[in-house]
Scaffold this active site. Sequence first.
Site, PDB file in Angstrom:
ATOM      1  N   ASP A 182     -12.414  -9.942  -1.034  1.00  0.00           N
ATOM      2  CA  ASP A 182     -13.732  -9.999  -0.406  1.00  0.00           C
ATOM      3  C   ASP A 182     -14.650  -9.064  -1.174  1.00  0.00           C
ATOM      4  O   ASP A 182     -14.204  -8.073  -1.740  1.00  0.00           O
ATOM      5  CB  ASP A 182     -13.716  -9.718   1.108  1.00  0.00           C
ATOM      6  CG  ASP A 182     -13.022  -8.435   1.527  1.00  0.00           C
ATOM      7  OD1 ASP A 182     -12.817  -7.537   0.683  1.00  0.00           O
ATOM      8  OD2 ASP A 182     -12.693  -8.308   2.717  1.00  0.00           O
TER       9      ASP A 182
ATOM     10  N   GLU B  71      -6.373 -10.521  -1.316  1.00  0.00           N
ATOM     11  CA  GLU B  71      -7.206 -10.270  -0.128  1.00  0.00           C
ATOM     12  C   GLU B  71      -8.674 -10.157  -0.536  1.00  0.00           C
ATOM     13  O   GLU B  71      -9.416  -9.297  -0.042  1.00  0.00           O
ATOM     14  CB  GLU B  71      -6.769  -8.978   0.572  1.00  0.00           C
ATOM     15  CG  GLU B  71      -5.299  -8.970   0.965  1.00  0.00           C
ATOM     16  CD  GLU B  71      -4.865  -7.695   1.686  1.00  0.00           C
ATOM     17  OE1 GLU B  71      -5.730  -6.904   2.125  1.00  0.00           O
ATOM     18  OE2 GLU B  71      -3.640  -7.497   1.807  1.00  0.00           O
TER      19      GLU B  71
ATOM     20  N   HIS C 198     -10.505  -5.727  -2.572  1.00  0.00           N
ATOM     21  CA  HIS C 198     -11.590  -5.512  -1.600  1.00  0.00           C
ATOM     22  C   HIS C 198     -12.708  -4.758  -2.316  1.00  0.00           C
ATOM     23  O   HIS C 198     -12.572  -3.566  -2.609  1.00  0.00           O
ATOM     24  CB  HIS C 198     -11.095  -4.689  -0.413  1.00  0.00           C
ATOM     25  CG  HIS C 198     -10.067  -5.384   0.416  1.00  0.00           C
ATOM     26  ND1 HIS C 198     -10.360  -6.506   1.175  1.00  0.00           N
ATOM     27  CD2 HIS C 198      -8.751  -5.139   0.624  1.00  0.00           C
ATOM     28  CE1 HIS C 198      -9.276  -6.907   1.808  1.00  0.00           C
ATOM     29  NE2 HIS C 198      -8.279  -6.101   1.495  1.00  0.00           N
TER      30      HIS C 198
ATOM     31  N   ASN D 177       2.059  -5.241  -3.163  1.00  0.00           N
ATOM     32  CA  ASN D 177       0.648  -5.519  -2.873  1.00  0.00           C
ATOM     33  C   ASN D 177      -0.105  -4.217  -2.588  1.00  0.00           C
ATOM     34  O   ASN D 177       0.378  -3.365  -1.840  1.00  0.00           O
ATOM     35  CB  ASN D 177       0.588  -6.419  -1.622  1.00  0.00           C
ATOM     36  CG  ASN D 177      -0.764  -7.008  -1.343  1.00  0.00           C
ATOM     37  OD1 ASN D 177      -1.359  -7.643  -2.215  1.00  0.00           O
ATOM     38  ND2 ASN D 177      -1.275  -6.827  -0.121  1.00  0.00           N
TER      39      ASN D 177
ATOM     40  N   GLU E  71       0.798  -1.239   0.000  1.00  0.00           N
ATOM     41  CA  GLU E  71       0.000   0.000   0.000  1.00  0.00           C
ATOM     42  C   GLU E  71       0.829   1.286   0.000  1.00  0.00           C
ATOM     43  O   GLU E  71       0.561   2.201   0.775  1.00  0.00           O
ATOM     44  CB  GLU E  71      -0.962  -0.008   1.204  1.00  0.00           C
ATOM     45  CG  GLU E  71      -1.876  -1.212   1.185  1.00  0.00           C
ATOM     46  CD  GLU E  71      -2.802  -1.314   2.405  1.00  0.00           C
ATOM     47  OE1 GLU E  71      -2.735  -0.440   3.295  1.00  0.00           O
ATOM     48  OE2 GLU E  71      -3.589  -2.265   2.448  1.00  0.00           O
TER      49      GLU E  71
HETATM   50  O1  G3I Z   1      -5.780  -7.945  18.884  1.00  0.00           O
HETATM   51  C1  G3I Z   1      -6.282  -6.701  19.379  1.00  0.00           C
HETATM   52  C2  G3I Z   1      -7.088  -6.919  20.624  1.00  0.00           C
HETATM   53  O2  G3I Z   1      -6.243  -7.418  21.627  1.00  0.00           O
HETATM   54  C3  G3I Z   1      -7.714  -5.592  21.044  1.00  0.00           C
HETATM   55  O3  G3I Z   1      -8.535  -5.779  22.147  1.00  0.00           O
HETATM   56  C4  G3I Z   1      -8.530  -5.002  19.898  1.00  0.00           C
HETATM   57  C5  G3I Z   1      -9.099  -3.632  20.254  1.00  0.00           C
HETATM   58  O4  G3I Z   1      -9.154  -2.792  19.144  1.00  0.00           O
HETATM   59  O5  G3I Z   1      -7.689  -4.844  18.786  1.00  0.00           O
HETATM   60  C6  G3I Z   1      -7.146  -6.068  18.317  1.00  0.00           C
HETATM   61  O6  G3I Z   1      -6.335  -5.807  17.205  1.00  0.00           O
HETATM   62  C7  G3I Z   1      -7.004  -5.530  16.008  1.00  0.00           C
HETATM   63  C8  G3I Z   1      -6.578  -6.547  14.970  1.00  0.00           C
HETATM   64  O7  G3I Z   1      -7.152  -6.239  13.712  1.00  0.00           O
HETATM   65  C9  G3I Z   1      -6.992  -7.973  15.335  1.00  0.00           C
HETATM   66  O8  G3I Z   1      -8.379  -8.085  15.361  1.00  0.00           O
HETATM   67  C10 G3I Z   1      -6.642  -4.134  15.545  1.00  0.00           C
HETATM   68  O9  G3I Z   1      -7.173  -3.180  16.440  1.00  0.00           O
HETATM   69  C11 G3I Z   1      -7.166  -3.884  14.157  1.00  0.00           C
HETATM   70  O10 G3I Z   1      -6.646  -2.646  13.693  1.00  0.00           O
HETATM   71  C12 G3I Z   1      -6.720  -4.980  13.218  1.00  0.00           C
HETATM   72  O11 G3I Z   1      -7.313  -4.762  11.963  1.00  0.00           O
HETATM   73  C13 G3I Z   1      -6.669  -5.393  10.885  1.00  0.00           C
HETATM   74  C14 G3I Z   1      -6.292  -4.354   9.831  1.00  0.00           C
HETATM   75  O12 G3I Z   1      -5.726  -5.006   8.707  1.00  0.00           O
HETATM   76  C15 G3I Z   1      -5.290  -3.353  10.383  1.00  0.00           C
HETATM   77  O13 G3I Z   1      -4.795  -2.520   9.388  1.00  0.00           O
HETATM   78  C16 G3I Z   1      -7.618  -6.424  10.280  1.00  0.00           C
HETATM   79  O14 G3I Z   1      -7.809  -7.495  11.219  1.00  0.00           O
HETATM   80  C17 G3I Z   1      -7.050  -6.983   8.983  1.00  0.00           C
HETATM   81  O15 G3I Z   1      -8.035  -7.758   8.330  1.00  0.00           O
HETATM   82  C18 G3I Z   1      -6.655  -5.847   8.058  1.00  0.00           C
HETATM   83  O16 G3I Z   1      -6.079  -6.390   6.899  1.00  0.00           O
HETATM   84  C19 G3I Z   1      -5.695  -5.442   5.903  1.00  0.00           C
HETATM   85  C20 G3I Z   1      -4.437  -5.977   5.245  1.00  0.00           C
HETATM   86  O17 G3I Z   1      -3.443  -6.249   6.209  1.00  0.00           O
HETATM   87  C21 G3I Z   1      -3.923  -5.007   4.197  1.00  0.00           C
HETATM   88  N1  G3I Z   1      -4.954  -4.655   3.244  1.00  0.00           N
HETATM   89  C22 G3I Z   1      -6.233  -4.211   3.824  1.00  0.00           C
HETATM   90  C23 G3I Z   1      -6.753  -5.221   4.812  1.00  0.00           C
HETATM   91  C24 G3I Z   1      -8.111  -4.817   5.366  1.00  0.00           C
HETATM   92  O18 G3I Z   1      -8.043  -3.610   6.086  1.00  0.00           O
END
Ligand code: G3I
Length: 305
Positions: free
Chosen positions: A237, A235, A206, A169, A127
Amino acid sequence: ATTLGAAAQQSGRYFGTAVAAGRMGDSTYMGILNREFDMVTAENEMKMDATEPSQGRFTYGNADRIVNHARSRGMRVRGHALAWHSQQPGWMQNMSGSALRNAMLNHVTQVATYYRGKIYAWDVVNEAFADGSSGARRDSNLQRTGNDWIEAAFRAARAADPGAKLCYNDYNTDDWSHAKTQAVYRMVQDFKARGVPIDCVGLQSHFNAQSPVPSNYQTTLQNFANLGVDVQITELDIEGSGSAQASNYDRVTRACLAVSRCTGITVWGIRDSDSWRAYGTPLLFDNNGNKKPAYTSVLNALNAG
Ligand code: G3I
């Protein structure tokens, strides 16, 4: 074939999913994972904040749980992501200049070396381009270390894990007419011309109502492939439901199958409830793990291809 992975293998491709370590105790989730998929991406566990929480101290516990499970079941692994402006550990977020450049390169080297030989393809840089009509790089602390930060990351990754495919990516790079798509294309063209090591382009893909599957999606895949790189749908969806969603999944699958260097498709989670945007019900299995119409359309398309 009766599963996504086996159906994709009929044409030498893979069908993967993002996996979250926190769901690996869920037997429904693991049952679908083990049955359907032959490629795995860690949804968050291989990112910079997860693998280097304090500078120079690397932690691989959750990433290893995913990688070891996948490899023990004969699934391959996409490594996501070595260098990214987002999900940086706190210590890195306020760094700049040569200190940041060196920290980024050390991170790429250390993580790629730790997993050397175990990763099919790395998302080396994620990105790095801006949205909108500028075609410019995204402003970030990494970009401010100099425009050559991306090629420096690719060179470090090649040196550390020479057998892995190295991918750039990004998202919103699906519509061939978009400035961001064109900008990534020119970067890859330039890298190939100058011998910067790059093997693949990942289109995150996405999709939703604001960002639908473009009519020229296959053209985009083909044009990148024509530069001499593999393309991967990394990725996928697609928000929606029922036959409309199924038809969009069908189009994406057929587009990949029509491009010989489109080597595989990864969906960004298993059940709708596992998705980063669960409200959009964007995946192939419902909250109970049942196959949706979108699943059937993908399986049928893979079997027809
Ligand atoms: O694990 C913590 C947890 O302990 C805490 O209580 C909670 C509170 O906010 O947060 C949890 O972490 C989160 C994590 O996902 C696991 O669920 C983060 O806040 C959250 O920001 C994170 O989001 C991820 C996101 O990337 C971050 O940029 C998504 O799961 C993940 O699907 C998403 O994936 C991205 C790719 O890496 C890049 N391309 C876009 C894609 C979708 O956004």
